[in-house]
Design a protein around this motif. Structure first.
Motif, PDB file in Angstrom:
ATOM      1  N   PHE A   1      -5.805  -1.019  -6.469  1.00 30.28           N
ATOM      2  CA  PHE A   1      -6.574   0.019  -6.233  1.00 30.28           C
ATOM      3  C   PHE A   1      -5.912   1.164  -6.312  1.00 30.28           C
ATOM      4  CE2 PHE A   1      -7.738  -3.529  -3.298  1.00 30.28           C
ATOM      5  CZ  PHE A   1      -9.070  -3.596  -3.365  1.00 30.28           C
ATOM      6  N   THR A   2      -6.648   2.240  -7.108  1.00 25.42           N
ATOM      7  CA  THR A   2      -5.940   3.354  -7.635  1.00 25.42           C
ATOM      8  C   THR A   2      -6.676   4.639  -7.144  1.00 25.42           C
ATOM      9  OG1 THR A   2      -7.125   3.303  -9.700  1.00 25.42           O
ATOM     10  CG2 THR A   2      -4.809   2.274  -9.561  1.00 25.42           C
ATOM     11  N   HIS A   3      -7.816   4.591  -6.607  1.00 24.53           N
ATOM     12  CA  HIS A   3      -8.474   5.793  -6.002  1.00 24.53           C
ATOM     13  C   HIS A   3      -8.468   5.851  -4.634  1.00 24.53           C
ATOM     14  CE1 HIS A   3     -10.115   6.078 -10.098  1.00 24.53           C
ATOM     15  NE2 HIS A   3     -10.485   4.732 -10.094  1.00 24.53           N
TER      16      HIS A   3
ATOM     17  N   LEU B   1      -2.249  -4.267  -4.446  1.00 25.25           N
ATOM     18  CA  LEU B   1      -1.496  -3.037  -4.665  1.00 25.25           C
ATOM     19  C   LEU B   1      -2.556  -1.808  -4.532  1.00 25.25           C
ATOM     20  CD1 LEU B   1       1.412  -1.634  -5.489  1.00 25.25           C
ATOM     21  CD2 LEU B   1       0.753  -2.032  -7.961  1.00 25.25           C
ATOM     22  N   ASN B   2      -2.214  -1.107  -3.482  1.00 25.86           N
ATOM     23  CA  ASN B   2      -3.216   0.117  -3.155  1.00 25.86           C
ATOM     24  C   ASN B   2      -2.231   1.295  -3.712  1.00 25.86           C
ATOM     25  OD1 ASN B   2      -4.985   1.926  -2.321  1.00 25.86           O
ATOM     26  ND2 ASN B   2      -5.208   0.968  -0.410  1.00 25.86           N
ATOM     27  N   LEU B   3      -2.713   2.255  -4.515  1.00 31.58           N
ATOM     28  CA  LEU B   3      -2.011   3.284  -4.936  1.00 31.58           C
ATOM     29  C   LEU B   3      -3.134   4.711  -4.632  1.00 31.58           C
ATOM     30  CD1 LEU B   3      -0.256   2.126  -7.994  1.00 31.58           C
ATOM     31  CD2 LEU B   3       0.669   2.629  -5.861  1.00 31.58           C
ATOM     32  N   GLY B   4      -3.861   4.627  -3.856  1.00 34.60           N
ATOM     33  CA  GLY B   4      -4.696   5.678  -3.599  1.00 34.60           C
ATOM     34  C   GLY B   4      -4.077   7.058  -3.400  1.00 34.60           C
ATOM     35  N   GLY B   5      -4.448   8.112  -4.270  1.00 33.31           N
ATOM     36  CA  GLY B   5      -3.866   9.429  -3.878  1.00 33.31           C
ATOM     37  C   GLY B   5      -2.615   9.477  -4.744  1.00 33.31           C
ATOM     38  N   SER B   6      -2.575   8.549  -5.816  1.00 35.71           N
ATOM     39  CA  SER B   6      -1.478   8.760  -6.596  1.00 35.71           C
ATOM     40  C   SER B   6      -1.873   8.784  -8.000  1.00 35.71           C
ATOM     41  CB  SER B   6      -0.472   7.886  -6.473  1.00 35.71           C
ATOM     42  OG  SER B   6      -0.781   6.706  -6.811  1.00 35.71           O
TER      43      SER B   6
ATOM     44  N   PHE C   1      -0.355  -3.214 -15.107  1.00 38.26           N
ATOM     45  CA  PHE C   1      -1.597  -3.327 -15.812  1.00 38.26           C
ATOM     46  C   PHE C   1      -1.877  -4.804 -16.439  1.00 38.26           C
ATOM     47  CE2 PHE C   1      -0.657   1.373 -16.178  1.00 38.26           C
ATOM     48  CZ  PHE C   1      -1.822   1.948 -15.707  1.00 38.26           C
ATOM     49  N   ARG C   2      -1.030  -5.276 -16.939  1.00 37.61           N
ATOM     50  CA  ARG C   2      -0.930  -6.665 -17.630  1.00 37.61           C
ATOM     51  C   ARG C   2      -1.366  -7.750 -16.518  1.00 37.61           C
ATOM     52  NH1 ARG C   2       3.386  -6.539 -20.018  1.00 37.61           N
ATOM     53  NH2 ARG C   2       4.529  -7.416 -18.259  1.00 37.61           N
ATOM     54  N   ARG C   3      -0.897  -7.657 -15.187  1.00 37.82           N
ATOM     55  CA  ARG C   3      -1.330  -8.426 -14.480  1.00 37.82           C
ATOM     56  C   ARG C   3      -2.570  -8.229 -13.784  1.00 37.82           C
ATOM     57  NH1 ARG C   3       1.700 -10.253  -9.218  1.00 37.82           N
ATOM     58  NH2 ARG C   3       0.262 -11.559  -8.405  1.00 37.82           N
ATOM     59  N   ALA C   4      -2.981  -7.029 -13.810  1.00 39.58           N
ATOM     60  CA  ALA C   4      -4.511  -6.687 -13.372  1.00 39.58           C
ATOM     61  C   ALA C   4      -5.342  -7.338 -14.322  1.00 39.58           C
ATOM     62  CB  ALA C   4      -4.873  -5.369 -13.293  1.00 39.58           C
ATOM     63  N   GLU C   5      -5.124  -7.297 -15.513  1.00 40.37           N
ATOM     64  CA  GLU C   5      -6.026  -8.036 -16.770  1.00 40.37           C
ATOM     65  C   GLU C   5      -5.990  -9.273 -16.635  1.00 40.37           C
ATOM     66  OE1 GLU C   5      -5.331  -6.460 -20.373  1.00 40.37           O
ATOM     67  OE2 GLU C   5      -5.315  -4.272 -19.780  1.00 40.37           O
TER      68      GLU C   5
ATOM     69  N   SER D   1       0.832  -1.170   0.157  1.00 42.45           N
ATOM     70  CA  SER D   1      -0.027   0.040  -0.092  1.00 42.45           C
ATOM     71  C   SER D   1       0.907   1.189   0.157  1.00 42.45           C
ATOM     72  CB  SER D   1      -0.842   0.013   1.332  1.00 42.45           C
ATOM     73  OG  SER D   1      -1.814   1.229   1.211  1.00 42.45           O
ATOM     74  N   LEU D   2       0.514   2.341  -0.874  1.00 40.36           N
ATOM     75  CA  LEU D   2       1.599   3.399  -1.193  1.00 40.36           C
ATOM     76  C   LEU D   2       0.599   4.510  -1.161  1.00 40.36           C
ATOM     77  CD1 LEU D   2       3.912   1.690  -3.754  1.00 40.36           C
ATOM     78  CD2 LEU D   2       4.422   2.171  -1.511  1.00 40.36           C
ATOM     79  N   VAL D   3      -0.361   4.695  -0.302  1.00 39.09           N
ATOM     80  CA  VAL D   3      -1.497   5.502  -0.129  1.00 39.09           C
ATOM     81  C   VAL D   3      -0.894   7.143   0.029  1.00 39.09           C
ATOM     82  CG1 VAL D   3      -3.585   6.344   0.740  1.00 39.09           C
ATOM     83  CG2 VAL D   3      -3.110   3.900   0.160  1.00 39.09           C
TER      84      VAL D   3
END
Length: 135
Positions: free
Chosen positions: A132-134, A104-109, A120-124, A81-83
């Motif tokens: 998580f990106t929001h 993988l949490n990237l909320g706030g980036s 992106f490939r792994r997520a697909e 988590s890199l929020v």
């Protein structure tokens, strides 16, 4: 001996990410650095992060600018988590290839600025992988 008993480290406050990672015990399973001050902290995590082979969760909140490729040597890492790290730079390409990473949490980036194509490939392709990106 005392080092063997420490499994979790959580640090909050102004000096959060100024704590030298090299001084922490290698037996850690969870590591949290959280900047709760109004002071901007934006550090480059050192290659020493690769020492913590038992880590399964990392939570860096409001204190990180970059991660080294050494993070990908953490084979047990399941949660990253890199929020709230607005200065976060592009993550290493190898992040998407970490076999046990499930969250993988990237909320706030800005995911377009920090995520390599491997993520992106792994997520697909991997339905068990959660991105998580929001905020």
């Amino acid at each position: 001996q005392a080092e063997d008993g420490i499994r979790d480290i959580g640090v909050t406050g102004v000096q959060t990410c100024a704590l030298p990672i090299s001084t922490l015990p290698t037996t850690l399973k969870r590591l949290t650095f959280k900047n709760t001050s109004r002071d901007k902290i934006s550090l480059n995590i050192p290659n020493d992060i690769g020492r913590f082979k038992q880590l399964n969760a990392i939570n860096f909140v409001g204190c990180v600018a970059s991660l080294p490729e050494a993070i990908c040597s953490l084979e047990n890492l399941q949660y990253l988590s890199l929020v709230n790290n607005p200065d976060l730079q592009m993550l290493p390409e190898c992040i998407g290839d970490m076999p046990n990473l499930m969250v993988l949490n990237l909320g706030g980036s800005n995911p377009q600025q920090v995520l390599p194509q491997s993520v992106f490939r792994r997520a697909e392709e991997d339905e068990d992988f959660n991105l998580f990106t929001h905020g």
